[in-house]
Write a protein that holds these residues in place. Structure first.
Motif, PDB file in Angstrom:
ATOM      1  N   SER A   1      32.446  32.232  37.594  1.00  0.00           N
ATOM      2  CA  SER A   1      32.687  31.120  36.689  1.00  0.00           C
ATOM      3  C   SER A   1      31.563  30.081  36.801  1.00  0.00           C
ATOM      4  O   SER A   1      31.061  29.577  35.794  1.00  0.00           O
ATOM      5  CB  SER A   1      34.049  30.523  37.051  1.00  0.00           C
ATOM      6  N   ARG A   2      31.164  29.769  38.035  1.00  0.00           N
ATOM      7  CA  ARG A   2      30.099  28.772  38.229  1.00  0.00           C
ATOM      8  C   ARG A   2      28.748  29.264  37.711  1.00  0.00           C
ATOM      9  O   ARG A   2      27.960  28.485  37.178  1.00  0.00           O
ATOM     10  CB  ARG A   2      29.964  28.430  39.715  1.00  0.00           C
ATOM     11  N   LEU A   3      28.476  30.550  37.902  1.00  0.00           N
ATOM     12  CA  LEU A   3      27.184  31.080  37.460  1.00  0.00           C
ATOM     13  C   LEU A   3      27.182  31.408  35.969  1.00  0.00           C
ATOM     14  O   LEU A   3      26.128  31.676  35.389  1.00  0.00           O
ATOM     15  CB  LEU A   3      26.841  32.352  38.252  1.00  0.00           C
ATOM     16  N   GLY A   4      28.380  31.444  35.364  1.00  0.00           N
ATOM     17  CA  GLY A   4      28.490  31.856  33.972  1.00  0.00           C
ATOM     18  C   GLY A   4      28.239  33.344  33.779  1.00  0.00           C
ATOM     19  O   GLY A   4      27.873  33.804  32.711  1.00  0.00           O
ATOM     20  N   PHE A   5      28.470  34.136  34.854  1.00  0.00           N
ATOM     21  CA  PHE A   5      28.327  35.592  34.773  1.00  0.00           C
ATOM     22  C   PHE A   5      29.667  36.190  34.312  1.00  0.00           C
ATOM     23  O   PHE A   5      30.718  35.685  34.671  1.00  0.00           O
ATOM     24  CB  PHE A   5      28.021  36.199  36.154  1.00  0.00           C
ATOM     25  N   PRO A   6      29.629  37.320  33.573  1.00  0.00           N
ATOM     26  CA  PRO A   6      30.884  38.037  33.345  1.00  0.00           C
ATOM     27  C   PRO A   6      31.445  38.484  34.692  1.00  0.00           C
ATOM     28  O   PRO A   6      30.681  38.896  35.562  1.00  0.00           O
ATOM     29  CB  PRO A   6      30.482  39.251  32.509  1.00  0.00           C
ATOM     30  N   GLN A   7      32.773  38.382  34.866  1.00  0.00           N
ATOM     31  CA  GLN A   7      33.366  38.831  36.125  1.00  0.00           C
ATOM     32  C   GLN A   7      34.123  40.128  35.888  1.00  0.00           C
ATOM     33  O   GLN A   7      34.891  40.268  34.940  1.00  0.00           O
ATOM     34  CB  GLN A   7      34.288  37.769  36.716  1.00  0.00           C
ATOM     35  N   ILE A   8      33.869  41.107  36.744  1.00  0.00           N
ATOM     36  CA  ILE A   8      34.542  42.397  36.639  1.00  0.00           C
ATOM     37  C   ILE A   8      35.228  42.626  37.974  1.00  0.00           C
ATOM     38  O   ILE A   8      34.593  43.000  38.960  1.00  0.00           O
ATOM     39  CB  ILE A   8      33.539  43.527  36.312  1.00  0.00           C
ATOM     40  N   THR A   9      36.542  42.358  38.016  1.00  0.00           N
ATOM     41  CA  THR A   9      37.274  42.423  39.278  1.00  0.00           C
ATOM     42  C   THR A   9      37.904  43.799  39.465  1.00  0.00           C
ATOM     43  O   THR A   9      38.037  44.569  38.526  1.00  0.00           O
ATOM     44  CB  THR A   9      38.380  41.350  39.302  1.00  0.00           C
ATOM     45  N   TYR A  10      38.299  44.097  40.697  1.00  0.00           N
ATOM     46  CA  TYR A  10      39.025  45.326  41.047  1.00  0.00           C
ATOM     47  C   TYR A  10      38.284  46.593  40.621  1.00  0.00           C
ATOM     48  O   TYR A  10      38.883  47.537  40.114  1.00  0.00           O
ATOM     49  CB  TYR A  10      40.442  45.308  40.435  1.00  0.00           C
ATOM     50  N   ALA A  11      36.978  46.597  40.836  1.00  0.00           N
ATOM     51  CA  ALA A  11      36.173  47.765  40.438  1.00  0.00           C
ATOM     52  C   ALA A  11      36.424  48.929  41.387  1.00  0.00           C
ATOM     53  O   ALA A  11      36.485  48.758  42.608  1.00  0.00           O
ATOM     54  CB  ALA A  11      34.700  47.396  40.442  1.00  0.00           C
ATOM     55  N   ILE A  12      36.581  50.145  40.808  1.00  0.00           N
ATOM     56  CA  ILE A  12      36.703  51.354  41.631  1.00  0.00           C
ATOM     57  C   ILE A  12      35.496  52.264  41.461  1.00  0.00           C
ATOM     58  O   ILE A  12      35.344  53.245  42.173  1.00  0.00           O
ATOM     59  CB  ILE A  12      37.975  52.163  41.328  1.00  0.00           C
ATOM     60  N   GLY A  13      34.642  51.939  40.501  1.00  0.00           N
ATOM     61  CA  GLY A  13      33.459  52.770  40.328  1.00  0.00           C
ATOM     62  C   GLY A  13      32.508  52.143  39.319  1.00  0.00           C
ATOM     63  O   GLY A  13      32.954  51.490  38.378  1.00  0.00           O
ATOM     64  N   ILE A  14      31.223  52.288  39.576  1.00  0.00           N
ATOM     65  CA  ILE A  14      30.246  51.814  38.607  1.00  0.00           C
ATOM     66  C   ILE A  14      29.764  53.033  37.844  1.00  0.00           C
ATOM     67  O   ILE A  14      29.150  53.935  38.410  1.00  0.00           O
ATOM     68  CB  ILE A  14      29.119  51.035  39.289  1.00  0.00           C
ATOM     69  N   ASP A  15      30.140  53.087  36.566  1.00  0.00           N
ATOM     70  CA  ASP A  15      29.865  54.251  35.738  1.00  0.00           C
ATOM     71  C   ASP A  15      28.369  54.380  35.528  1.00  0.00           C
ATOM     72  O   ASP A  15      27.779  55.403  35.844  1.00  0.00           O
ATOM     73  CB  ASP A  15      30.609  54.087  34.412  1.00  0.00           C
ATOM     74  N   LYS A  16      27.758  53.335  34.982  1.00  0.00           N
ATOM     75  CA  LYS A  16      26.300  53.354  34.882  1.00  0.00           C
ATOM     76  C   LYS A  16      25.731  51.975  34.604  1.00  0.00           C
ATOM     77  O   LYS A  16      26.423  51.078  34.145  1.00  0.00           O
ATOM     78  CB  LYS A  16      25.840  54.352  33.822  1.00  0.00           C
ATOM     79  N   ILE A  17      24.452  51.867  34.894  1.00  0.00           N
ATOM     80  CA  ILE A  17      23.720  50.641  34.600  1.00  0.00           C
ATOM     81  C   ILE A  17      22.561  51.030  33.696  1.00  0.00           C
ATOM     82  O   ILE A  17      21.841  51.988  33.988  1.00  0.00           O
ATOM     83  CB  ILE A  17      23.207  49.988  35.900  1.00  0.00           C
ATOM     84  N   GLU A  18      22.438  50.336  32.570  1.00  0.00           N
ATOM     85  CA  GLU A  18      21.301  50.565  31.670  1.00  0.00           C
ATOM     86  C   GLU A  18      20.306  49.441  31.918  1.00  0.00           C
ATOM     87  O   GLU A  18      20.532  48.311  31.487  1.00  0.00           O
ATOM     88  CB  GLU A  18      21.756  50.541  30.205  1.00  0.00           C
ATOM     89  N   LEU A  19      19.250  49.767  32.642  1.00  0.00           N
ATOM     90  CA  LEU A  19      18.303  48.712  33.005  1.00  0.00           C
ATOM     91  C   LEU A  19      17.559  48.174  31.775  1.00  0.00           C
ATOM     92  O   LEU A  19      17.245  46.987  31.713  1.00  0.00           O
ATOM     93  CB  LEU A  19      17.304  49.231  34.046  1.00  0.00           C
TER      94      LEU A  19
END
Lengths: 425, 274
Positions: free
Chosen positions: B138-156
Motif C-alpha cells: 500500500s505504501r509503495l503503491g505496488f499491486p499486492q498478491i497475497t497467499y501465493a502458492i506459485g509464480i506461473d511466469k514473469i514477462e520481463l
C-alpha cells in the motif's frame, strides 16, 4: 511539600513475568529482560515512567516519590478528531453472491458495540448486484448499508475494493470498522488501515467498549496463545479489527428488520486497475471449508504415532457424522494436510462436539477449539493438558478406546442422534 | 534481470514457548529464534526466480542486532546481500510502524539498485497478523498478491507477473504489472539443502546495518510514536472448567467408550432442551 530526593525506578522481581513490554516501551534503552526478569540500567534511566504504565503485573514502581505525586503522569489525550467519528461498521464479505457467515457474526457483535456506544451499526457492502446482501445485512442487525455496486467489483481484487472502502470511510467517518480474518479480509484490512494510517488489530477473540473512554478494547491471544493482550487504538480513527470466523455469534436472522441503503459510486473504471484475474480453479476437496462450521470434529495428534492413524480418526469422524481435524504437530510432521489443522495457525472451530485423540493440548491448539460446546479427550498421558479443558476425559490407549467408540457409535446410530440434536438445538 | 527484495523476520520458535506450571509465567530462556518459516519459502521463491530469470536478491529485515542471524540464514539459501534495519527508534513498532520502516528501507534499495519484486511470507508465526505485507504494498503503491502458492511466469519485456493464489475455495490466477509485492504460503516450494559455498559465505557474512538516520523517513512515524495501537493489558487466558474423568480407559476400553457415549447423549439432550 515532598522531599526532593531524586526518584528511582524499582522492580519487584517476583512479580515480573518477563513479557518485555517495558523493554519495548523504554525510549532510552534502559530496561532489558534478562533471564525472564526485567533489569534496569540506572545509567540510562530517565525515570520517564513509561515502563510503569505498560507493565501488566505492576511490578515496576518509583522510590523517593511522595504518595499522590506519582499520579501526575501525562494522560494520553483522546484527540479531538476522534469526536467526528461515529458508528460501527462491518465489512460484508461476499463472493459469487454468497456472503461469508463471518460477516453476520461480526454484525452480531457489532450490534452490541453500537448499542453500548448508542450509535448506528452499518454494513459496508461492495460488489456487483449486491442488493440482496445489503438487505440481508439488515436481517442480521445492521441499521444501514453503505453500498458500492459496480461490475469492476464482480470478483474481489485488493485495489478497487480497498479504494471503495476508503472512500466510504473518509466520507462517513465510522468510529469502528470490523473485517473478517479470512483470506480476503486479511488481504483487504491491511491495505485499508495503512492508507488511512490507523491501527489494525488482527484475529481478535474479544471486542468490547471501555466504559470510561469509549475506546474499543480489542483482545487477542499473544505468544502462541500463552497470554491474552488487550489492544487499544487511542487516537487514530477508525479503530480497525479483524476477527476470525466462529469467534463471534450472529444474531438470529430476522426478516422483519429493514435496512436503510446508501449507494455510492466506485469512481474507478476497469482500465484503471492493473491487476487482472485470469483464472480460478475451485477446490474439489470440500473438507477444509467444512472444518470451521462443522458440528462435530474428531481430531488426531502426535499420539497417533504414525500418519496411518488418521484412518482411524476418519472412521471415528464418519461414525459421528463429523469432519476430521489435526494438531499442528501432525501437520508439521507431514502426516496430514494443513487444511485439517485446528488452532492458532490453523482454523478456529466451535463445534457442538470436539473429540481430541492423542492430542496433548498445546496452548496453540487449545485457543483454536476451547469454545467448543463439548470437549472429549482420549490420551494415554493422564497429565496431558488437554484434560484441563475436556468435559469428558478417558486415560487410555486411543487404539483400544477409539475402535470401541466407533463400534458403539455405529451400533447406537449416534450419527442420526447427533444430527437430530444439532438441528433442533 | 530481476531485482528482488525478500522481507524477513526473526521469530521465536513459538511451538516451543511454554508456561512454567509452578510460577505460571512464560519460559522465554532457551527458546530458539528462527527465520520465520513463511519467509523461508519467500526466500526460496526468490532464489528459484533468480535461477530462472537471472537477477539480484537482497534480504531485508528489521529487528535487534541478533536478527542478523535470520539474514545469515537467507544467505545460505543463495541470497546476494542482506540489510538489517536496527535502531532503538524502531522499538515497539506495531504493524503500521513496521511497514513504514521496512518501506523506507525498500525505497533506499530501490534508489540504489532498482526494484522489480518484493517477496514476503504470508505472515509471521509470532504475531500471525499478515498485515505488514499489504502495508508495504500500500505504501509503495505496488499491486499486492497475497497467499501465493506459485509464480506461473514473469514477462520481463512486458514487465508483468502471473501468480497462483491459494484462496479459501480454490486457486486463483492473477496477472499484475511489475513492480509488485507477493506474499508466500508454504505450498510455494520445497526448501532445499543449503550448498556448501553458501553456508561458508553465510558463516562469514555480516549484513549491512541501517539505522533510522540512514533512511529518508519521519522519525515520528517509527517505533512507538508511529504505532496507533498500544497494549493496554496482558492477562492469562481464561480457563475452561475441568470436567469429568471416565475410568476404565486402560483395562476396560469398551466399558469406558460405552460410558462416554451415555454421557454424551445425556449432555446433548440437556443442551437441546435449553
Amino acid at each position: 511539600m515532598a522531599k526532593k530526593n531524586k526518584p528511582t525506578l524499582q522492580i519487584e522481581a517476583e512479580k515480573c513475568i518477563g513479557c518485555e513490554l517495558c523493554e519495548a516501551e523504554c525510549p532510552f534503552d534502559a530496561i532489558h529482560v534478562v533471564d525472564g526478569v526485567a533489569v534496569i540500567d540506572y545509567e540510562k534511566c530517565k525515570v520517564c515512567r513509561k515502563c510503569i504504565t505498560v507493565c501488566p503485573t505492576d511490578c515496576l514502581y518509583l522510590e523517593g516519590v511522595e504518595e499522590g505525586e506519582e499520579e501526575k503522569q501525562p494522560e494520553i489525550a483522546v484527540s479531538t478528531e476522534a469526536g467526528e467519528y461515529s458508528g460501527v461498521w462491518v465489512f460484508v464479505e461476499q463472493e459469487d453472491d454468497q456472503v461469508h457467515p463471518v460477516s453476520w457474526e461480526l454484525l452480531g457483535r457489532g450490534r452490541a458495540l453500537a448499542d453500548t456506544l448508542t450509535c448506528e451499526l452499518a454494513a459496508m457492502v461492495l460488489g456487483h448486484n449486491v442488493q440482496a446482501a445489503a438487505t440481508e445485512s439488515g436481517y442480521y442487525g445492521a441499521d444501514r448499508a453503505y453500498v458500492i455496486d459496480d461490475p469492476v467489483l464482480q470478483r474481489y481484487r485488493t485495489a478497487p475494493c480497498a479504494s471503495g472502502c476508503i472512500t466510504l470511510i473518509r466520507k462517513y467517518k465510522p468510529e469502528i470498522v470490523l473485517v473478517g480474518a479470512t483470506t480476503l479480509g486479511r488481504d483487504l484490512a491491511g491495505a485499508i488501515a495503512t492508507e488511512l494510517q490507523t491501527g489494525l488489530t488482527a484475529d481478535c477473540t474479544g471486542l468490547d467498549i471501555d466504559q470510561e473512554t469509549n475506546l474499543l478494547r480489542q483482545t487477542r491471544p499473544a505468544f502462541g496463545g500463552n497470554i491474552m493482550a488487550t489492544i487499544l487504538t487511542r487516537e487514530d480513527r477508525p479503530q480497525m479489527a479483524t476477527v476470525r470466523p466462529r469467534v463471534m455469534e450472529a444474531l438470529p436472522r430476522d426478516e422483519s428488520r429493514s435496512v436503510a441503503t446508501v449507494a455510492e459510486p466506485l469512481g474507478i473504471t476497469e482500465d484503471q486497475i492493473a491487476t487482472k484475474i485470469t483464472g480460478f480453479q475451485p477446490d474439489t476437496d470440500l473438507d477444509a471449508p467444512n472444518l470451521q462450521y462443522a458440528e462435530v470434529i474428531c481430531s488426531g495428534g502426535r499420539g497417533l504415532g504414525n500418519p496411518a492413524g488418521f484412518k482411524l480418526i476418519q472412521e471415528l469422524a464418519d461414525a459421528f457424522g463429523g469432519v476430521m481435524g489435526a494438531s499442528r504437530a501432525t501437520v508439521d510432521a507431514g502426516w496430514i494436510s494443513h487444511d485439517h489443522q485446528v488452532g492458532q495457525t490453523g482454523s478456529t472451530v466451535r463445534p457442538r462436539l470436539y473429540i481430541a485423540c492423542g492430542i496433548s493440548g498445546a496452548i496453540q491448539h487449545l485457543v483454536g477449539m476451547q469454545t467448543s460446546d463439548i470437549i472429549v479427550a482420549i490420551n494415554s498421558d493422564p497429565n496431558a493438558s488437554i484434560f484441563n479443558v475436556a468435559d469428558y476425559g478417558i486415560v487410555g490407549d486411543l487404539y483400544q478406546v477409539v475402535p470401541e467408540l466407533i463400534r458403539l457409535a455405529k451400533e447406537r446410530n449416534l450419527k442420526e442422534a447427533l444430527l437430530g440434536q444439532t438441528t433442533s438445538g | 534481470m530481476l531485482r528482488m527484495v525478500v522481507c524477513v523476520k526473526q521469530v521465536p520458535d513459538t511451538t516451543e514457548v511454554r508456561i512454567d506450571p509452578e510460577t505460571n509465567t512464560l519460559i522465554r530462556e532457551g527458546v530458539p529464534s528462527i527465520l520465520n518459516p513463511f519467509d523461508a519459502h519467500a526466500t526460496e521463491a526468490a532464489v528459484q526466480l533468480k535461477e530462472k530469470y537471472g537477477g539480484h536478491i537482497t534480504a531485508l529485515s528489521m529487528g535487534p542486532p541478533q536478527a542478523a542471524e535470520a539474514l545469515k540464514k537467507c544467505i545460505t539459501f543463495g541470497v546476494d546481500q542482506a540489510v538489517l534495519l536496527s535502531d532503538r527508534a524502531f522499538a515497539g513498532s506495531d504493524t503500521l510502524a513496521t511497514s513504514c520502516a521496512v518501506t523506507a528501507g525498500l525505497r533506499k534499495i530501490a534508489q540504489e539498485d532498482g526494484l522489480d519484486l518484493v517477496l514476503c511470507g504470508k505472515q509471521a508465526i509470532d504475531g500471525d497478523t499478515a498485515q505488514v505485507g499489504p502495508g508495504i504494498a500500500s505504501r509503495l503503491g505496488f499491486p499486492q498478491i497475497t497467499y501465493a502458492i506459485g509464480i506461473d511466469k514473469i514477462e520481463l519485456d512486458q514487465r508483468t507477473i502471473k501468480v497462483h493464489r491459494r484462496l479459501e475455495r480454490g486457486i486463483e490466477t492473477v496477472q499484475a504489472p511489475l513492480p509488485a509485492l507477493v506474499t508466500c504460503v508454504e505450498e510455494m516450494n520445497e526448501l532445499r539443502y543449503a550448498s556448501l559455498p553458501n553456508m561458508i559465505r553465510a558463516a562469514r557474512y555480516k549484513p549491512e546495518v541501517w539505522t533510522a538516520a540512514d533512511l529518508d523517513v519521519d522519525e515520528e512515524s517509527l517505533g512507538l510514536h508511529g504505532s496507533p495501537t498500544v497494549v493496554a493489558r496482558i492477562f492469562a487466558p481464561p480457563e475452561r472448567e475441568p470436567g469429568e474423568m471416565i475410568p476404565g480407559g486402560a483395562d476396560d476400553p469398551a466399558g469406558a467408550a460405552a460410558s462416554l457415549l451415555d454421557k454424551l447423549l445425556e449432555h446433548l439432550a440437556a443442551g437441546a432442551g435449553e
